[in-house]
Design an enzyme around this catalytic site. Structure first.
Site, PDB file in Angstrom:
ATOM      1  N   ARG A 192       0.825  -1.208   0.000  1.00  0.00           N
ATOM      2  CA  ARG A 192       0.000   0.000   0.000  1.00  0.00           C
ATOM      3  C   ARG A 192       0.869   1.272   0.000  1.00  0.00           C
ATOM      4  O   ARG A 192       0.358   2.365   0.228  1.00  0.00           O
ATOM      5  CB  ARG A 192      -0.930   0.029   1.203  1.00  0.00           C
ATOM      6  CG  ARG A 192      -1.893  -1.149   1.277  1.00  0.00           C
ATOM      7  CD  ARG A 192      -3.003  -0.862   2.261  1.00  0.00           C
ATOM      8  NE  ARG A 192      -3.727  -2.065   2.635  1.00  0.00           N
ATOM      9  CZ  ARG A 192      -4.757  -2.083   3.476  1.00  0.00           C
ATOM     10  NH1 ARG A 192      -5.170  -0.952   4.037  1.00  0.00           N
ATOM     11  NH2 ARG A 192      -5.364  -3.207   3.787  1.00  0.00           N
ATOM     12  N   THR A 246       7.205   3.467   1.429  1.00  0.00           N
ATOM     13  CA  THR A 246       7.593   4.578   0.560  1.00  0.00           C
ATOM     14  C   THR A 246       7.290   5.915   1.218  1.00  0.00           C
ATOM     15  O   THR A 246       8.107   6.850   1.190  1.00  0.00           O
ATOM     16  CB  THR A 246       6.870   4.472  -0.795  1.00  0.00           C
ATOM     17  OG1 THR A 246       7.281   3.252  -1.444  1.00  0.00           O
ATOM     18  CG2 THR A 246       7.191   5.652  -1.688  1.00  0.00           C
ATOM     19  N   TYR A 266      15.525  -1.848  -0.929  1.00  0.00           N
ATOM     20  CA  TYR A 266      16.002  -0.494  -0.668  1.00  0.00           C
ATOM     21  C   TYR A 266      16.666   0.199  -1.848  1.00  0.00           C
ATOM     22  O   TYR A 266      16.884   1.406  -1.806  1.00  0.00           O
ATOM     23  CB  TYR A 266      16.927  -0.518   0.554  1.00  0.00           C
ATOM     24  CG  TYR A 266      16.162  -0.882   1.799  1.00  0.00           C
ATOM     25  CD1 TYR A 266      15.359   0.051   2.435  1.00  0.00           C
ATOM     26  CD2 TYR A 266      16.191  -2.179   2.304  1.00  0.00           C
ATOM     27  CE1 TYR A 266      14.622  -0.291   3.557  1.00  0.00           C
ATOM     28  CE2 TYR A 266      15.465  -2.523   3.431  1.00  0.00           C
ATOM     29  CZ  TYR A 266      14.672  -1.576   4.052  1.00  0.00           C
ATOM     30  OH  TYR A 266      13.939  -1.909   5.148  1.00  0.00           O
ATOM     31  N   PHE A 288      22.244  -2.722  13.245  1.00  0.00           N
ATOM     32  CA  PHE A 288      21.431  -1.722  13.928  1.00  0.00           C
ATOM     33  C   PHE A 288      20.058  -1.643  13.291  1.00  0.00           C
ATOM     34  O   PHE A 288      19.820  -2.218  12.238  1.00  0.00           O
ATOM     35  CB  PHE A 288      22.118  -0.342  13.913  1.00  0.00           C
ATOM     36  CG  PHE A 288      22.460   0.174  12.539  1.00  0.00           C
ATOM     37  CD1 PHE A 288      21.551   0.936  11.820  1.00  0.00           C
ATOM     38  CD2 PHE A 288      23.695  -0.094  11.965  1.00  0.00           C
ATOM     39  CE1 PHE A 288      21.870   1.412  10.552  1.00  0.00           C
ATOM     40  CE2 PHE A 288      24.027   0.400  10.716  1.00  0.00           C
ATOM     41  CZ  PHE A 288      23.104   1.142  10.014  1.00  0.00           C
TER      42      PHE A 288
END
Length: 417
Positions: free
Chosen positions: A96, A100, A128, A417
């Site tokens: 959906r 982004t 990514y 991380f």
């Protein structure tokens, strides 16, 4: 049929933090109920405005967190980074555009703050690149067959006059941060560690919620008493037919000199009953295999992309690093996010670099994510050209870029991380 409601993407409030964490656990396929101790530990990392949530009504269905970080560029200069973590979308709300929207909001804020790059560790490769990130370092894990390594157990004591001691968590928190600072000043790709990082790794705070079991901590001091290395490791207890089959698994290992690395790895491979040593996340050109009489005793069990970088300011990024050679190249950088694209001339040499906008014809055309993969020196422009990801506008330009950007030792990020 029910009508799909509008999803609101916004920074979360303190009151929404428990629901945000439930969504975080759900996205990572962890038990959704977050224990109070775990929630308290995670709350220590909460910074207003830097944790985003997507809300379907009052329910959090996607999570995103960023925090301040420093990333070491080639040559040792730290640059400001927007570290991205805790990215999830609940299974009922995928596809959906929620990631982004959260990513665009966070990167715009990072650009406004003056951050030079954004960083993350990608759980999944395909996600990514579409946001301008590129894989900039590689991680390798070795498994050492100790009996095959060929080390003489009688020589477990460091040969250089140094010594190794087992210490406790208090000593790690006292000496570890300074030691890590020495490492990251010399290691391109290394990132800063907060005080909280050391608390999590020594049991003061429990971020994961799992019961804390203290590992062993080994500290190396040189012959003159200087602290130059430290390792955290755990062992299992496995026997078969009264023969030991134990494994020592390294959580992390810092060595700021080759002598410290040698001493710590030899120590780990000389512990009674330990037949296997698992190295943890290491640089792909780590010294480990060749510190053993038989390097084949260390076999690669994992090798994959690790730190991903998104350049937010091309000029600042290229001017922040050092260059062993001298050269000039015009780069045409495409940035679908609209944050730092355009054509720039890079003039670089051992005495510094300048990166300025130009209307000259481009020598090399590439996406901002591929520039990120080249920036820390691990990737090759010639290789990316062969893959069709970089385009030479002038013959030989990729070799010019490689001569400028590639490094003698590979960049490495020791941290998750």
């Amino acid at each position: 049929m029910s009508r799909r409601t509008e999803i609101d993407v916004r920074p979360i409030t303190e009151a929404e933090f428990p629901d945000w964490n439930r969504a975080l656990n759900t996205g990572f396929l962890q038990p959704p109920l977050v224990a109070a101790e775990q929630l308290d530990a995670r709350r220590l990392e909460f910074v207003p405005g830097r944790s985003l949530g997507a809300f379907d009504g009052e329910r959090c269905v996607a999570t995103f967190r960023s925090f301040d970080q420093e990333l070491t560029a080639v040559g040792g200069r730290p640059v400001r980074a927007d570290a991205v973590s805790n990215v999830t979308v609940t299974p009922t709300h995928r596809r959906r555009g929620l990631l982004t929207r959260m990513m665009a909001q966070d990167l715009a804020a990072a650009k406004e703050r003056g951050d030079v790059v954004a960083t993350l560790i990608a759980a999944e490769y395909p996600i990514y690149g579409r946001y301008g990130f590129g894989p900039a370092t590689t991680m390798t894990e070795w498994t050492v067959d100790v009996p095959r390594a060929g080390l003489d157990p009688r020589r477990a004591v460091p040969e250089d006059g140094g010594r190794i001691d087992l210490v406790d968590g208090d000593e790690v928190r006292r000496l570890g941060p300074g030691l890590h600072e020495r490492l990251r000043r010399a290691q391109p790709g290394a990132v800063s560690r907060t005080e909280r990082w050391w608390e999590y790794r020594t049991g003061v705070a429990n971020f994961s919620g799992a019961p804390w079991t203290e590992p062993y901590y080994a500290l190396y001091r040189s012959a003159d008493g200087e602290v130059e290395g430290m390792a955290s490791y755990r062992t299992d207890d496995r026997w078969d037919a009264k023969q030991p089959l134990n494994t020592a698994t390294v959580d992390w290992l810092i060595g700021v000199t080759p002598a410290a690395e040698r001493a710590l790895w030899h120590f780990l491979c000389s512990i009674d009953w330990v037949q296997t040593v698992k190295s943890g996340w290491r640089s792909p050109d780590d010294l480990l295999p060749h510190l053993l009489p038989d390097p084949r005793a260390a076999r690669i069990t994992t090798q994959a992309d690790w730190l991903w970088v998104r350049i937010l300011d091309v000029a600042a990024a290229l001017e922040s690093r050092t260059y062993e050679g001298r050269g000039s190249v015009v780069l045409e950088v495409a940035d679908g996010g609209g944050l730092t694209g355009g054509r720039r001339r890079l003039e670089a040499g051992p005495d510094g670099a300048s990166c300025t906008r130009t209307t000259e014809s481009a020598d090399l055309a590439l996406d901002v994510g591929d520039l990120a993969a080249l920036w820390l020196g691990d990737e090759s422009a010639v290789r990316l050209t062969a893959l069709g990801r970089v385009r030479e506008e002038r013959a030989g330009a990729a070799r010019v870029v490689d001569a400028l950007l590639r490094t003698s030792r590979r960049p490495w990020c020791p941290d998750m991380f």
